[in-house]
Write a protein that holds these residues in place. Sequence first.
Motif, PDB file in Angstrom:
ATOM      1  N   HIS A  90      41.546   6.753 -77.492  1.00 45.30           N
ATOM      2  CA  HIS A  90      40.878   6.770 -76.185  1.00 45.30           C
ATOM      3  C   HIS A  90      41.361   7.995 -75.424  1.00 45.30           C
ATOM      4  N   ASP A  91      40.501   8.986 -75.308  1.00 42.34           N
ATOM      5  CA  ASP A  91      40.841  10.248 -74.654  1.00 42.34           C
ATOM      6  C   ASP A  91      40.432  10.188 -73.181  1.00 42.34           C
ATOM      7  N   VAL A  92      41.306   9.636 -72.346  1.00 41.49           N
ATOM      8  CA  VAL A  92      41.017   9.536 -70.911  1.00 41.49           C
ATOM      9  C   VAL A  92      40.656  10.912 -70.359  1.00 41.49           C
ATOM     10  N   SER A  93      39.623  10.975 -69.542  1.00 42.98           N
ATOM     11  CA  SER A  93      39.231  12.255 -68.958  1.00 42.98           C
ATOM     12  C   SER A  93      40.281  12.708 -67.951  1.00 42.98           C
ATOM     13  N   GLY A  94      41.120  13.643 -68.374  1.00 43.66           N
ATOM     14  CA  GLY A  94      42.146  14.168 -67.480  1.00 43.66           C
ATOM     15  C   GLY A  94      41.551  14.921 -66.311  1.00 43.66           C
ATOM     16  N   HIS A  95      40.390  15.551 -66.526  1.00 42.00           N
ATOM     17  CA  HIS A  95      39.735  16.277 -65.440  1.00 42.00           C
ATOM     18  C   HIS A  95      39.260  15.322 -64.349  1.00 42.00           C
ATOM     19  N   ILE A  96      38.606  14.228 -64.762  1.00 41.87           N
ATOM     20  CA  ILE A  96      38.139  13.258 -63.769  1.00 41.87           C
ATOM     21  C   ILE A  96      39.329  12.648 -63.039  1.00 41.87           C
ATOM     22  N   PHE A  97      40.376  12.328 -63.760  1.00 39.47           N
ATOM     23  CA  PHE A  97      41.595  11.780 -63.142  1.00 39.47           C
ATOM     24  C   PHE A  97      42.129  12.715 -62.065  1.00 39.47           C
ATOM     25  N   LEU A  98      42.355  13.974 -62.423  1.00 41.49           N
ATOM     26  CA  LEU A  98      42.988  14.908 -61.502  1.00 41.49           C
ATOM     27  C   LEU A  98      42.066  15.300 -60.355  1.00 41.49           C
ATOM     28  N   LEU A  99      40.786  15.508 -60.638  1.00 37.88           N
ATOM     29  CA  LEU A  99      39.843  15.898 -59.591  1.00 37.88           C
ATOM     30  C   LEU A  99      39.644  14.772 -58.581  1.00 37.88           C
ATOM     31  N   VAL A 149      41.548  24.207 -42.478  1.00 37.70           N
ATOM     32  CA  VAL A 149      40.665  23.044 -42.613  1.00 37.70           C
ATOM     33  C   VAL A 149      39.413  23.432 -43.401  1.00 37.70           C
ATOM     34  N   ALA A 150      38.840  24.596 -43.067  1.00 35.80           N
ATOM     35  CA  ALA A 150      37.650  25.073 -43.779  1.00 35.80           C
ATOM     36  C   ALA A 150      37.954  25.265 -45.269  1.00 35.80           C
ATOM     37  N   PHE A 151      39.124  25.839 -45.571  1.00 33.26           N
ATOM     38  CA  PHE A 151      39.541  26.048 -46.966  1.00 33.26           C
ATOM     39  C   PHE A 151      39.623  24.716 -47.698  1.00 33.26           C
ATOM     40  N   ASN A 152      40.202  23.706 -47.047  1.00 36.65           N
ATOM     41  CA  ASN A 152      40.333  22.393 -47.669  1.00 36.65           C
ATOM     42  C   ASN A 152      38.972  21.734 -47.895  1.00 36.65           C
ATOM     43  N   ILE A 153      38.083  21.860 -46.928  1.00 32.31           N
ATOM     44  CA  ILE A 153      36.746  21.268 -47.074  1.00 32.31           C
ATOM     45  C   ILE A 153      35.989  21.927 -48.221  1.00 32.31           C
ATOM     46  N   VAL A 154      36.088  23.255 -48.318  1.00 35.33           N
ATOM     47  CA  VAL A 154      35.420  23.971 -49.412  1.00 35.33           C
ATOM     48  C   VAL A 154      35.990  23.521 -50.758  1.00 35.33           C
ATOM     49  N   LEU A 155      37.318  23.374 -50.822  1.00 30.75           N
ATOM     50  CA  LEU A 155      37.939  22.976 -52.082  1.00 30.75           C
ATOM     51  C   LEU A 155      37.545  21.546 -52.472  1.00 30.75           C
ATOM     52  N   VAL A 156      37.492  20.653 -51.505  1.00 27.94           N
ATOM     53  CA  VAL A 156      37.047  19.285 -51.797  1.00 27.94           C
ATOM     54  C   VAL A 156      35.617  19.303 -52.335  1.00 27.94           C
ATOM     55  N   THR A 157      34.779  20.143 -51.747  1.00 24.26           N
ATOM     56  CA  THR A 157      33.393  20.268 -52.215  1.00 24.26           C
ATOM     57  C   THR A 157      33.353  20.750 -53.661  1.00 24.26           C
ATOM     58  N   ILE A 158      34.208  21.718 -53.984  1.00 21.10           N
ATOM     59  CA  ILE A 158      34.281  22.223 -55.367  1.00 21.10           C
ATOM     60  C   ILE A 158      34.746  21.121 -56.302  1.00 21.10           C
ATOM     61  N   TRP A 159      35.739  20.343 -55.897  1.00 21.56           N
ATOM     62  CA  TRP A 159      36.246  19.257 -56.754  1.00 21.56           C
ATOM     63  C   TRP A 159      35.185  18.198 -56.986  1.00 21.56           C
ATOM     64  N   VAL A 160      34.420  17.859 -55.957  1.00 28.29           N
ATOM     65  CA  VAL A 160      33.368  16.866 -56.124  1.00 28.29           C
ATOM     66  C   VAL A 160      32.276  17.393 -57.054  1.00 28.29           C
ATOM     67  N   PHE A 161      31.936  18.672 -56.909  1.00 29.14           N
ATOM     68  CA  PHE A 161      30.945  19.273 -57.807  1.00 29.14           C
ATOM     69  C   PHE A 161      31.473  19.296 -59.239  1.00 29.14           C
ATOM     70  N   ALA A 162      32.761  19.577 -59.406  1.00 32.54           N
ATOM     71  CA  ALA A 162      33.367  19.594 -60.739  1.00 32.54           C
ATOM     72  C   ALA A 162      33.374  18.196 -61.357  1.00 32.54           C
ATOM     73  N   ILE A 163      33.558  17.156 -60.534  1.00 35.38           N
ATOM     74  CA  ILE A 163      33.454  15.784 -61.033  1.00 35.38           C
ATOM     75  C   ILE A 163      32.048  15.538 -61.573  1.00 35.38           C
ATOM     76  N   PHE A 164      31.064  16.038 -60.867  1.00 31.47           N
ATOM     77  CA  PHE A 164      29.673  15.873 -61.315  1.00 31.47           C
ATOM     78  C   PHE A 164      29.425  16.586 -62.639  1.00 31.47           C
ATOM     79  N   THR A 165      29.840  17.853 -62.745  1.00 32.36           N
ATOM     80  CA  THR A 165      29.585  18.598 -63.986  1.00 32.36           C
ATOM     81  C   THR A 165      30.343  17.995 -65.164  1.00 32.36           C
TER      82      THR A 165
END
Length: 268
Positions: free
Chosen positions: A187-196, A224-240
């Motif tokens: 069982h190869d747990v998705s490390g990317h999904i876990f960390l993101l 704050v803007a930097f953090n919001i942008v990064l959260v957006t990137i992480w959520v998009f990465a979860i999707f991909t």
Amino acid sequence: MSIDVRYAAFGGITAILLFGTLYSVAYDTYLDTSNPVLAHLPHHLHATHYFANKSSVLNSYFIKRAWGWTSAAFLTLWLTSPPHKRTVHRVVKWGVETAVWLMFTMWFFGPALLKRLTVASGGECTATLQSGAVFTVPYEYCLTRTAISRETHPSLFVGSFAGSSADSSLWVPDDRLPVLPNLKKGHDVSGHIFLLTMSALFLVDQIRVSLRARTWSLAHACAVAFNIVLVTIWVFAIFTTSVYFHSPFEKFTGYLLGVAGYMVTLLS
């Protein structure tokens, strides 16, 4: 009545992961990364889908360095916060999350927990030659990330793999090149999904502290803007990731571990 941004983030991540996973099943877009025959090959959609390519900018420069980016974002937010918001408790939360990241992905009194889980669930340590030939080696070579070749580990290259006529087609000139074995099957747990998931929830929790402040300095507004942008990137990465990589159950367990990893900070 204001909405707690933590609940909004949790709901959004859950919905996006569910949609991406259902899409990957319906349209056969995901790569089974635990299959040793397929894992070393390019994604079957890499030529037409940019984010199915493991060498994409998102994967190479963001996902693979996710906790470094997350730590940098948190530190900019904390360092630019008003003095009364710059608490030790917030740093302790970051330290707890860092420990969780280390234990699951890097080291836990030896191999990381995700590797231990793969082995415990039936995983095998396999080496893949450039020709595509795959063979099994002892677990310790995967757990210690030791490169092998016929010159450095000749005993691994004898027997049925190289000796029998039935398997002689697997014996190829590239057996002298060092290869790095990897854990497959199990069982190869998705490390990317876990960390993101853990990273996005942690940063949203930290942004929530800033949203309750009355005024921001210019530096803090930028943080704050930097953090919001990064959260957006992480959520998009979860999707991909949910669309292109791992089986549905591997993504689900990665998500559960990510949520659990974040919830540990609520106890600190």
